[in-house]
Structures are given as C-alpha cells and as structure tokens.
Motif scaffolding. Structure first.
Motif, short mmCIF file in Angstrom:
data_model
loop_
_atom_site.label_atom_id
_atom_site.label_comp_id
_atom_site.label_asym_id
_atom_site.label_seq_id
_atom_site.Cartn_x
_atom_site.Cartn_y
_atom_site.Cartn_z
N THR A 12 -0.79 42.57 -51.69
CA THR A 12 -2.16 42.10 -51.61
C THR A 12 -2.23 40.57 -51.67
N ASP A 18 -5.63 32.66 -53.69
CA ASP A 18 -7.05 32.57 -53.34
C ASP A 18 -7.91 32.10 -54.49
N SER A 24 -11.97 30.42 -50.05
CA SER A 24 -12.68 31.47 -50.77
C SER A 24 -13.90 30.84 -51.41
N GLU A 61 1.61 38.68 -57.72
CA GLU A 61 0.90 38.04 -56.62
C GLU A 61 1.76 36.97 -55.94
N LYS A 69 -6.45 35.52 -47.57
CA LYS A 69 -7.16 36.40 -48.50
C LYS A 69 -8.36 35.69 -49.11
N LYS A 70 -9.44 36.45 -49.26
CA LYS A 70 -10.59 35.93 -50.03
C LYS A 70 -10.92 36.98 -51.08
N ARG A 71 -11.22 36.49 -52.27
CA ARG A 71 -11.45 37.43 -53.36
C ARG A 71 -12.63 36.96 -54.19
N GLU A 82 -14.03 43.88 -58.23
CA GLU A 82 -13.35 42.87 -57.41
C GLU A 82 -13.38 43.31 -55.95
N ILE A 84 -11.79 42.20 -52.21
CA ILE A 84 -10.82 41.35 -51.50
C ILE A 84 -10.97 41.62 -50.01
N TYR A 86 -9.34 40.31 -46.02
CA TYR A 86 -8.32 39.52 -45.32
C TYR A 86 -8.83 39.09 -43.96
#
Ligand code: ADP
Ligand code: MG
Length: 419
Positions: A12, A18, A24, A61, A69-71, A82, A84, A86
């Motif tokens: 992930t 991120d 992000s 990670e 990735k943005k979370r 959460e 997430i 892509y």
C-alpha cells in the motif's frame, strides 16, 4: 492497545510518504490529522499510540511503489476511518473524501441507538424509544431497507448476529458511553430478562413509513453499520471514477483495484501478541473484517479455581484461591446474554462489507464448534478463526490466501471446503 486490526502492508506504500506528501491535500482535514494520532485503549477510550506501534507501521510502509498515494483520515463511529486512493487527481480525491466523511458522520448520528448529550436524537434512538414502549415508530424507505437487510443476515446467521440485542449491549455498558465503565458483570437475572425468543429481528413489522415490534426491544447495528458504511464509501469512490482505493474503518476495510502497481496487502493482527499473524492479498472489491475480543472489554479479578493456595485445608474450611483476570468483551452471545466464550478473533473476506461485518460477529459467537455451519448458511467463503487457546481454524480457500507471518500458539485445523 492499538485499534487497527488489519495493518496495511508494504504494497500500500506510495513512492513517497503521503503523510508528508504535498500532493495529498491535508488542508481541510486538520481535525483528521489530530485524530490520526489517536488509538483506542482496552476500554475503548482514546489515547495516543506508542512509538513502537508507530515505528512498526512505518516499517511496513517503507518499500517502493510507483503509484501516487493519497491518504486522509477522520474520526467517526467511535473509530478512525482512513481512505487511500492511488493515481487520482487531487481535487477529485478531496471531493470524494469530503463526501465519504459526511456519509459516515450522518450514518453514525442517525443510527446511534441511544440519545446523546447535546445532540438531537437520531432516527434509531427515536425508533428504540418507541419500540421499548410498545409503540410503532416512524421509519422510511432507507431505514426499512437497512433494517431488512440486517434481518436477512440475522436469519442467515441462525441468530448469532442479532441486532435486537440493544438492551443487552446497554446493560453490559458497551453502548459507547465511556462515562460508566462496568467493574463487574451485570446481575444474572437482569441478563436473563434480555435473552430468548423475545429479542430477535423476526419480531419487527414494517410498513412504508413505520416499524413496530411484537415484543418491546431495542436495536443496535454496531456489528453491521461499519460494513454498510464501507460499502457506501466504495460506491462514492466509484461515483468519482476512482478505480484504485481502500476504505478502512478501525481495521476493517474494503478495497478496489490495486495499491499502485501491486495488489493491496493486508496484515491480520495477532490477537494476543504484538505484530502480524498473517498477510492476505486482496482482490478488487473485496472486504476483510475482523471481530476480536480485544476491541472493547473490561477485566475482573476472580478466583482461579485451578490454583488453590491453601490446598491442605479440609473441605469444611474455606479454600483460598489464586486470582486471575476474567475478560468481559463486547461481542455478546444472544443465547446466553454473556460475552461469547471460546473465540478470540474471526477474520472473514467477502465481496460485501455489510455481510463481512455481520458474518465476523456471527462466526465469533458461533465459535470453533459452529463457525463452519454458520459460514455456509451466510454464504461466506473465506474464514480464519482463532480460539481462546490459540488454535486456528480456517477453510481451504482461506488457507490458499493467507501467508502466516508468525506461528499461532495452538494447532492449525483445516475445515472442509465452504461452497
Ligand atoms: P467491532 O464493531 O468492534 O468491529 P463487531 O462488528 O463484532 O465489532 O460489533 C460488535 C458490536 O455489535 C457490539 O459493540 C454491540 O454493539 C453489537 N453486538 C454485540 N453482540 C452482538 C451480536 N451477537 N449480534 C449483533 N450485534 C452485536
Ligand atoms: Mg461485525
């Protein structure tokens, strides 16, 4: 205690971290950033995670991945949520997160079983007040649909998943009010008054705009709502044409597409030790949910009947025993009214979050002797159950999916295939 059961593993990870990634958009989520530092302790109270736990997640990670990735995180339904994605445009990601957060918060308020201080009563709190008074309650098409879906799951689970346990959950103090932690089990007579055929979903009666019950009872969808909400969150991701995303609610999650250039990999937490028990790669659209006795519980000191201290005393003299801790957790056996014995955790994978959530709870209650039968009747195809002695039970399809990362304390037993 760390609240996240399923840990997101290496796959992930983005090519950049991120949490400090410019791409992000954190601006609208200051509250979420603060919440991100919170976990639940043994009683469900919020507290800061230890550094060790942070370091452990960070290690997972660390590997490289070519996706961007943005979370984002926020707090709802008593847990950290959460999301997430892509390779999604920043503005699209932000809009989707805002919609998902609003949806979680609205569901959480509307489906709260009991009145909350400083808040107008939600629909379920009003329904419960009426059902307990033997009156018909106002409902609507959406509420009826969700209650009927939960009723079908309850029937399929043979009553092990039973949202009509609202009063029992309240009696045990697991109704989300941290201001009254229990220090001992409720009285047996009070428990007995809340079990049996008078507390089941089959007693509900629906019209287009009302719900009533043949017997006074209260509903609690705590074992189902996170799954339902995760499904709606995935619908929202798809509405925004997001094809690679994951929505996690306190360790339970549903994933679509991939984590960048590789499948989503999820770690199943070892219930009694730190670290990961096993790792599973998710297929697109799948949910993975775990019910565990460590999520919310209290402990009481009791006599350890296996360890008399004054062994030589005659029977006429009172025996003195060593003390041990007895755990009372939040997953209740509707047949006995007590926390379900024998199981420590159950993980299921299904196509649908609502089914996964209900099934994880039902199989937890069904335990090592009955989980297979209940999984078959609920149409669940992947199960891993750990019992109180550390024995692991799983079906062959699940065995084909999991990679054990640590050795369970007990034996690993493979069931017949689930069809
Ligand atoms: P978690 O929400 O911690 O992931 P579950 O999904 O198993 O755990 O849901 C547990 C919650 O569901 C309890 O806190 C309670 O509100 C409710 N509940 C407890 N026992 C049952 C049961 N047998 N059937 C349906 N709901 C239950
Ligand atoms: Mg559940």
């Amino acid at each position: 205690m760390f609240c996240v059961v399923a840990l997101l593993l290496a796959a992930t990870a983005g090519c950049s971290d991120d949490s400090s990634n410019q791409d992000s958009n954190k601006a609208p989520y200051d509250k979420a950033a603060a919440n991100a530092a919170l976990t639940k302790d043994d009683t469900g109270q919020l507290q800061k995670p230890s550094n060790a736990e942070n370091n452990q997640s960070a290690a997972y990670e660390a590997t490289r991945n070519t996706g961007i990735k943005k979370r984002d995180q926020f707090y709802a339904m008593g847990t950290l949520i959460e999301v997430i994605t892509y390779d999604v445009d920043k503005a699209v990601h932000v809009k989707a997160i805002q919609e998902i957060e609003a949806m979680f918060l609205a569901l959480s308020r509307r489906w709260q079983p009991w009145p909350q201080p400083n808040q107008a009563d939600g629909e379920l709190a009003i329904i419960n007040k009426n059902l307990l008074a033997g009156l018909a309650a106002p409902s609507n098409e959406q509420f009826n649909r969700i209650m009927l879906e939960a009723t079908e799951l309850s029937v399929a689970s043979r009553g092990f998943f039973n949202p009509a346990v609202g009063k029992l959950v309240q009696l045990w103090g697991f109704d989300g009010k941290s201001d009254k932690p229990l220090i001992s089990a409720p009285l047996a007579e009070d428990i007995n008054a809340l079990v049996g055929a008078k507390h089941g979903m089959h007693l509900l009666r629906f019209t287009a705009n009302s719900v009533s019950s043949v017997e006074p009872l209260a509903l609690d969808f705590g074992a189902f709502l996170k799954g339902y909400a995760v499904d709606r969150a995935v619908d929202i991701l798809r509405d925004y044409s997001i094809t690679n995303g994951l929505v996690e609610a306190g360790g339970d999650l549903r994933a679509i597409g991939q984590a960048g250039d590789r499948p989503w990999r999820i770690g199943i937490r070892n219930p009694r030790q730190s670290g990961v028990l096993a790792v599973i790669e998710m297929q697109s659209g799948e949910s993975i949910f775990t019910s565990g006795d460590y999520e919310r519980f209290f402990e009481v000191e009791v006599d350890d009947l296996a360890k008399p201290i004054n062994q030589n005393e005659s029977d006429s003299q009172a025996r003195v025993f060593a003390k041990k801790k007895q755990r009372f957790h939040h997953i209740l056996d509707p047949r006995t009214g007590y926390p379900a014995a024998n199981t420590v955790s159950v993980t299921v994978i299904t196509k649908n979050g609502a089914l996964a959530d209900a099934a994880a709870t039902a199989l937890f209650v069904a335990g090592p002797s009955q989980w297979y039968k209940v999984a078959a009747s609920m149409g669940v195809k992947h199960v891993l159950l750990m019992d109180v002695d550390g024995n692991v039970y799983l079906n062959p399809a699940m065995a084909g999916r999991v990679q054990f990362k640590s050795t369970p304390k007990g034996a690993i037993t493979l069931s017949k295939p689930l069809r």
